[in-house]
Motif scaffolding. Structure first.
Motif, short mmCIF file in Angstrom:
data_model
loop_
_atom_site.label_atom_id
_atom_site.label_comp_id
_atom_site.label_asym_id
_atom_site.label_seq_id
_atom_site.Cartn_x
_atom_site.Cartn_y
_atom_site.Cartn_z
N GLY A 62 0.78 -1.23 0.00
CA GLY A 62 0.00 0.00 0.00
C GLY A 62 0.81 1.28 0.00
O GLY A 62 0.25 2.37 -0.15
N ASP A 63 2.13 1.19 0.17
CA ASP A 63 2.96 2.40 0.12
C ASP A 63 2.89 3.02 -1.27
O ASP A 63 2.97 2.31 -2.29
N VAL A 64 2.74 4.36 -1.30
CA VAL A 64 2.64 5.10 -2.56
C VAL A 64 3.71 6.18 -2.56
O VAL A 64 3.78 7.01 -1.64
N LEU A 65 4.54 6.18 -3.60
CA LEU A 65 5.60 7.18 -3.72
C LEU A 65 5.44 7.93 -5.04
O LEU A 65 5.27 7.29 -6.08
N PRO A 66 5.49 9.27 -5.03
CA PRO A 66 5.39 10.01 -6.30
C PRO A 66 6.55 9.65 -7.22
O PRO A 66 7.67 9.40 -6.78
N VAL A 67 6.26 9.63 -8.50
CA VAL A 67 7.30 9.37 -9.50
C VAL A 67 8.23 10.59 -9.56
O VAL A 67 7.77 11.72 -9.67
N ARG A 68 9.53 10.33 -9.49
CA ARG A 68 10.52 11.40 -9.57
C ARG A 68 11.21 11.37 -10.93
O ARG A 68 11.26 10.33 -11.59
N THR A 69 11.74 12.51 -11.33
CA THR A 69 12.50 12.60 -12.57
C THR A 69 13.86 13.21 -12.28
O THR A 69 14.02 13.96 -11.30
N ASN A 70 14.84 12.90 -13.14
CA ASN A 70 16.18 13.47 -12.97
C ASN A 70 16.28 14.80 -13.70
O ASN A 70 15.28 15.31 -14.24
N ALA A 71 17.48 15.37 -13.72
CA ALA A 71 17.68 16.68 -14.33
C ALA A 71 17.34 16.69 -15.81
O ALA A 71 16.98 17.73 -16.37
N SER A 72 17.43 15.54 -16.43
CA SER A 72 17.12 15.44 -17.87
C SER A 72 15.64 15.21 -18.13
O SER A 72 15.20 15.16 -19.29
N GLY A 73 14.86 15.06 -17.06
CA GLY A 73 13.43 14.83 -17.23
C GLY A 73 13.06 13.37 -17.36
O GLY A 73 11.89 13.05 -17.59
N ASN A 74 14.02 12.47 -17.22
CA ASN A 74 13.74 11.04 -17.32
C ASN A 74 13.24 10.49 -15.97
O ASN A 74 13.69 10.93 -14.91
N VAL A 75 12.33 9.54 -16.03
CA VAL A 75 11.74 8.94 -14.83
C VAL A 75 12.79 8.13 -14.09
O VAL A 75 13.54 7.34 -14.69
N ILE A 76 12.87 8.35 -12.78
CA ILE A 76 13.75 7.56 -11.93
C ILE A 76 12.94 6.37 -11.40
O ILE A 76 11.97 6.56 -10.66
N LYS A 77 13.32 5.16 -11.80
CA LYS A 77 12.57 3.98 -11.41
C LYS A 77 12.84 3.63 -9.94
O LYS A 77 13.98 3.65 -9.50
N GLU A 78 11.78 3.36 -9.21
CA GLU A 78 11.92 3.00 -7.80
C GLU A 78 12.41 1.55 -7.70
O GLU A 78 11.90 0.66 -8.37
N GLU A 79 13.41 1.33 -6.87
CA GLU A 79 13.99 -0.01 -6.73
C GLU A 79 13.04 -0.95 -5.97
O GLU A 79 12.29 -0.51 -5.08
N PRO A 80 13.03 -2.22 -6.32
CA PRO A 80 12.21 -3.19 -5.58
C PRO A 80 12.65 -3.27 -4.11
O PRO A 80 13.81 -3.00 -3.78
N ARG A 81 11.70 -3.62 -3.25
CA ARG A 81 12.00 -3.78 -1.83
C ARG A 81 12.00 -5.27 -1.46
O ARG A 81 11.19 -6.03 -1.98
N TRP A 82 12.86 -5.59 -0.57
CA TRP A 82 12.91 -6.98 -0.10
C TRP A 82 11.88 -7.17 1.00
O TRP A 82 11.89 -6.47 2.01
N VAL A 83 10.93 -8.09 0.81
CA VAL A 83 9.91 -8.40 1.81
C VAL A 83 10.42 -9.60 2.59
O VAL A 83 10.39 -10.74 2.08
N HIS A 84 10.88 -9.37 3.80
CA HIS A 84 11.58 -10.42 4.54
C HIS A 84 10.68 -11.60 4.89
O HIS A 84 11.07 -12.76 4.71
N HIS A 85 9.47 -11.26 5.39
CA HIS A 85 8.62 -12.37 5.85
C HIS A 85 8.10 -13.22 4.70
O HIS A 85 7.63 -14.34 4.88
N GLU A 86 8.14 -12.67 3.45
CA GLU A 86 7.72 -13.45 2.28
C GLU A 86 8.91 -13.93 1.47
O GLU A 86 8.73 -14.67 0.49
N GLN A 87 10.13 -13.48 1.86
CA GLN A 87 11.35 -13.89 1.18
C GLN A 87 11.26 -13.63 -0.33
O GLN A 87 11.53 -14.50 -1.15
#
Length: 260
Positions: free
Chosen positions: A187-212
């Motif tokens: 359910g976490d929601v993060l706004p999409v960010r862009t770099n200085a060139s205007g390209n989308v910065i992709k959010e890295e996957p998160r490790w879910v420990h209890h689901e491995q």
């Protein structure tokens, strides 16, 4: 006629003007000294006639150097006298300026201040009347509210402060907009960010420990908060009854607070 009178004539004689003449005389003196030294240069190679001519030229430059040195001496003395005269004149002018300041200060205290204090007393007396009347109005409003407290349908009378001297408060608020976001499975929601060139910065996957496993976010349009306004309590202006208006002249009565 003195050298100074000859140099300046009817022009103003100041230390600055004399200093300029000193520089001219010093330059002339240095120049003739150089010429005097050059007149006898190569003396060992001269014949008698050339020697006599060189000595005559040397004497011309020597006399010119003596005259320039005498002018320098006279100008130096005149410069020192001019500096002393100007310093004395400035000291006298400074004393006169201070005397005028003393006269003005005494006049301001004895004349202008009296007029201003009279004006202050008249104005302060009016302010005292205003403050007293405002107090009477508020007191009557309070009495009316007390009397009508149990009357059906009675609407209380506002105080002067509540009606006219209250700054309104501000409620907390937020502004929301639809924007592209990275949404995680928890359910976490993060706004999409862009770099200085205007390209989308992709959010890295998160490790879910209890689901491995890694949780890779999805890109979606979501309504999110883009700005917030903090709540701010209302406040009143400082009370007028707390003002102190002392008398303008000694032995007078305070304009506010007034003696009962």
């Amino acid at each position: 006629m003195t050298l100074i009178q000859k140099l300046f004539g009817k022009k103003p004689i100041t230390s600055t003007a004399i200093a300029t003449e000193i520089e001219k005389a010093r330059a002339e003196h240095d120049a003739v000294l150089a010429k005097r030294g050059a007149a006898l240069a190569g003396l060992g190679l001269m014949d008698d006639a050339a020697h006599q001519k060189a000595e005559a030229e040397y004497e011309v430059h020597r006399r010119a150097a003596d005259r320039a040195a005498a002018r320098l001496a006279d100008l130096g003395k005149a410069h020192a006298e001019a500096l002393a005269t100007e310093a004395g004149a400035e000291k006298q002018a400074e004393a006169e300026r201070f005397r005028q300041r003393v006269t003005n200060a005494r006049s301001n205290v004895e004349v202008e201040a009296v007029a201003l204090l009279r004006e202050y007393d008249a104005t302060a007396a009016k302010l005292g009347d205003i403050i007293a009347r405002l107090g009477e109005i508020d007191t009557e409003a309070s009495a009316v509210n007390e009397a009508g407290r149990r009357a059906p349908g009675f609407e209380p009378v506002r105080s002067i402060d509540a009606a006219h001297r209250q700054h309104p408060g501000r409620q907390a608020s937020e502004r929301r907009e639809m924007q592209p976001c990275w949404v995680f499975s928890n359910g976490d929601v993060l706004p999409v960010r862009t770099n200085a060139s205007g390209n989308v910065i992709k959010e890295e996957p998160r490790w879910v420990h209890h689901e491995q496993r890694f949780d890779t976010p999805r890109r979606e349009q979501r309504e999110i908060v883009v700005s917030r306004t903090e709540a701010r309590a209302g406040h009143y202006e400082a009370g007028l009854a707390g003002i102190v208006l002392p008398p303008g002249f000694a032995r007078g009565s305070a304009h506010w607070p007034r003696k009962s």
